[in-house]
Every structure is written in C-alpha cells, then in structure tokens.
Design an enzyme around this catalytic site. Structure first.
Site, PDB file in Angstrom:
ATOM      1  N   LYS A 174       1.178   3.891  -3.270  1.00 40.47           N
ATOM      2  CA  LYS A 174       0.724   5.287  -3.210  1.00 40.47           C
ATOM      3  C   LYS A 174       1.882   6.245  -3.516  1.00 40.47           C
ATOM      4  O   LYS A 174       1.688   7.290  -4.146  1.00 40.47           O
ATOM      5  CB  LYS A 174       0.128   5.598  -1.826  1.00 40.47           C
ATOM      6  CG  LYS A 174      -1.177   4.877  -1.540  1.00 40.47           C
ATOM      7  CD  LYS A 174      -2.279   5.163  -2.562  1.00 40.47           C
ATOM      8  CE  LYS A 174      -2.951   6.483  -2.392  1.00 40.47           C
ATOM      9  NZ  LYS A 174      -4.121   6.649  -3.300  1.00 40.47           N
TER      10      LYS A 174
ATOM     11  N   TYR B 116       0.806  -1.223   0.000  1.00 44.30           N
ATOM     12  CA  TYR B 116       0.000   0.000   0.000  1.00 44.30           C
ATOM     13  C   TYR B 116       0.844   1.281   0.000  1.00 44.30           C
ATOM     14  O   TYR B 116       0.717   2.104  -0.921  1.00 44.30           O
ATOM     15  CB  TYR B 116      -1.023   0.010   1.144  1.00 44.30           C
ATOM     16  CG  TYR B 116      -1.840   1.279   1.138  1.00 44.30           C
ATOM     17  CD1 TYR B 116      -2.768   1.520   0.117  1.00 44.30           C
ATOM     18  CD2 TYR B 116      -1.662   2.261   2.109  1.00 44.30           C
ATOM     19  CE1 TYR B 116      -3.485   2.698   0.066  1.00 44.30           C
ATOM     20  CE2 TYR B 116      -2.382   3.451   2.059  1.00 44.30           C
ATOM     21  CZ  TYR B 116      -3.295   3.658   1.048  1.00 44.30           C
ATOM     22  OH  TYR B 116      -4.006   4.840   0.990  1.00 44.30           O
TER      23      TYR B 116
END
Length: 373
Positions: free
Chosen positions: A159, A155
């Site tokens: 990002k 994650y």
C-alpha cells in the site's frame, strides 16, 4: 464541466459498492463503470436496481490485464481505485499481494495516461503511516507529521508503494496533452455492515459460544464507518473537478476518520455485538512482549519451511503491533480542503452495523436449527 463518467475499480467490494451507491446521485454523471474480478449475484442485482438513475456498466476483469484496463478507461473522466488485496495476516502469498496492489495500480495509471483520464483517486490505507511499534503512541496524528510504515510485510509495504506511485503520477502529461491529477485517501480501520473482517470475527464468536476472540485489548484506534469513507471519495472527486478547489487537493493525501469514539478493537467488536449476547474473552492474555517474540519465531518457522511448505502463522509481528497500538488520526485536513464532514453519525453507524450483526446471529441460529432437525 458537463457529461462526465467514472470508473470504480474493486466496485463489487465492501467499500466500492458504497461509492457506487453515492455516485448515482451525482449531477450530470452519464456513466459509472464498475470493474472487479468477480461480482456476486446479490451485488449484480443491487447494481441493476441503480440503472434507472445513471447508466451502470459492470465489467468483470483482472487489474493485471492491460487490455482490460485500457477498455475500462476509454472515455472515462474520473477513476476511483479501490481494488486491492487486503491481508494483514498472510505472509506466504506476498507475490500476489504486491502484484495486485502495486503492479495493478501502476498499470491502471498507465491506462489513464493512454485514455487521457484526468482524475485518479486512490484508496490508500492508514497502514501506509504505521504503526511501527506498539510502544510508540500517536494520538490525533495529521498529514504534516510524515509518519511512514517501515514494515516489509506484504500488505502495508504494497500500500505504501502503491500510494507513492499514485502521488508521483500527479502532473503527468496525458496522451491528449492534458494533465493527470491524483489524490490518495488513507482511511482508518473501516467497519460497517458487510465488513469482511467483522463477518469473520462474528462468525468465529458464534462458533465459540458467543465469545469474541481477543483482537487487541491494548489498542486505541479511531475506526471509521464505511459510509463516511465512501462519502470522502465523493467529496474528493468534487474537489478535483472544481477549478477553485482542485489546486490544493492535487497530489495530496488525506487521513479519513469520523466521530466514532476512540477505542480498542475489542471494545468496538463488543459494542457492536453485545445486544445479541456476544461477550469478550475474560481469560488472561499473554504479555504483549512475549506474544511479539512468539510471532517472530513463527515467522522464522514459516521462512524455513517455505521451500517445501507454505506455513501461514496464526499471527505475525505486524499484526501484533497493529492490534495493540495507540494510533489515531484527525480528519481536519480533509475537512479544510475537501469540505469533509461525516455523513453518518456514530449512533447511525453503530445502529446499522449492529442490525447487520443481528442478521448474522439469526442466520447462525437457523443453520444450527437445520442441522439438528
């Protein structure tokens, strides 16, 4: 600049819905297109009520479908890209997270170039900045300090790559000869009614005699209310459409927080739910250093088993760090460049979220009542 239109990706989600609700109030906005993989019936119903003010087109489609993105971007003036897989615990489905968050963002940028969309606003994450260690203390951090996440967990890594792609695309030449201008917003941990994280936390507590699980006693964070994050997107859009403000916003990123008190994640959960009788777990926690090394061992087990079995550890080093760090940021740059001031006070945000949690408590009671009848 009259007669403009806006595409919101991930528009059926927790934040996306709030952005759409604020967008319908914008002047001279002819159409809002809302793209998401699936829309719950309740969300469709909500959006149909907004049709009176502005044309609202609901599009079901995949962020990895190039043809779908080309159609969605056709004739659009602004793209607000909130679509992403948000997952800080799962290390077994990294390919899906990287695909949606990174490849999907790049495909959308390319679709904007082909359809000559001049403005692209990206919902990034505080996790692009860290924290990298629970021993490091960052209070009231700001954009000039160049904090960067060094984790390779799916994650935060995805990002970071997505935001880099968006900011690197600022200044690209569009098919019609125009220029693409981009901007990224990095919200803190987002809370509020409808939060999927809060929903899970409260449901687990209700099944555990009203005891909230330990999500981070040692942390100091500055959570941000969902309505204020949505408002920051609207102000970014206005700034990028304003010839005077636009040059100072193009290619920039902004931390988005509000006036929610700096506190631990545990304290936030308790403050929002204590009215309904929920309480913190009073048991002793494992020492943080021990929990960190247990997480490391669990990750090794997951890796060794991966050829034959997808084992998802209950926590990992990234989550342990995230949940136990002193990591807060100021919104002064957004205030200066975007004119950002929180739309909702802490008291309003707390009241709205607490009422929603109350509805979850009532639903739980009804479920228990039905089972015992």
């Amino acid at each position: 600049m009259t007669g403009w239109s806006c595409l919101v990706t991930g528009g059926g989600g927790f934040l996306g819905q709030r952005i759409v609700h604020l967008l319908v109030e914008e002047k001279e906005l002819q159409e809002i297109r809302v793209l998401d993989k699936v829309f719950r019936p309740k969300v469709r119903e909500e959006f149909s009520k907004l049709q009176n003010k502005t044309k609202l087109t609901v599009l079901e489609g995949d962020i990895l479908d190039e043809q779908c993105l080309k159609r969605a971007c056709q004739g659009i003036s602004v793209v607000i890209h909130t679509a992403s897989i948000i997952n800080v615990t799962d290390i077994t489905y990294s390919e899906a997270i990287i695909n949606v968050n990174v490849k999907g963002t790049k495909l959308l940028l390319e679709a904007c170039v082909q359809a000559s969309v001049p403005i692209f606003i990206h919902t990034s994450s505080i996790e692009v900045a860290g924290p990298n260690s629970y021993k490091e203390i960052i209070q009231n951090g700001h954009e000039e300090q160049h904090h960067e996440n060094t984790w390779n967990f799916p994650y935060p890594y995805s990002k970071k790559l997505a935001e880099k792609a968006v900011l690197a695309a600022n200044g690209w030449t569009l098919k019609n000869g125009g220029t693409l201008y981009t901007c990224a917003l990095r919200p803190m941990y987002i809370y509020g009614e409808g939060s999927p994280f809060l929903f899970d936390i409260m449901n687990k507590a209700l099944k555990n005699n009203g005891i909230l699980e330990d999500t981070g006693k040692l942390s100091i964070a500055n959570p941000v209310y969902v309505g204020n994050v949505a408002w920051a997107h609207i102000l970014t859009l206005r700034a990028l459409r304003d010839p005077k403000k636009a040059p100072s916003v193009q290619g920039q990123f902004y931390y988005i927080s509000d006036d929610t008190p700096h506190q631990s994640y545990d304290n936030l959960n308790y403050t929002l739910s204590r009215e309904w009788g929920l309480s913190l777990d009073s048991r002793m926690s494992l020492p943080l250093s021990l929990k960190y090394w247990i997480a490391f061992l669990l990750e090794i087990v997951s890796f060794l088993l991966s050829p034959i079995y997808k084992y998802q550890p209950p926590f990992n080093r990234h989550l342990v760090t995230l949940s136990n760090s002193v990591f807060t940021f100021t919104y002064k740059k957004a205030q200066r460049d975007l004119g950002y001031e929180p739309l909702f006070s802490w008291e309003e945000a707390k009241q709205k979220t607490t009422e929603w949690i109350g509805s979850l408590v009532e639903q739980h009671k009804e479920t228990l009542k039905t089972k015992t009848q």
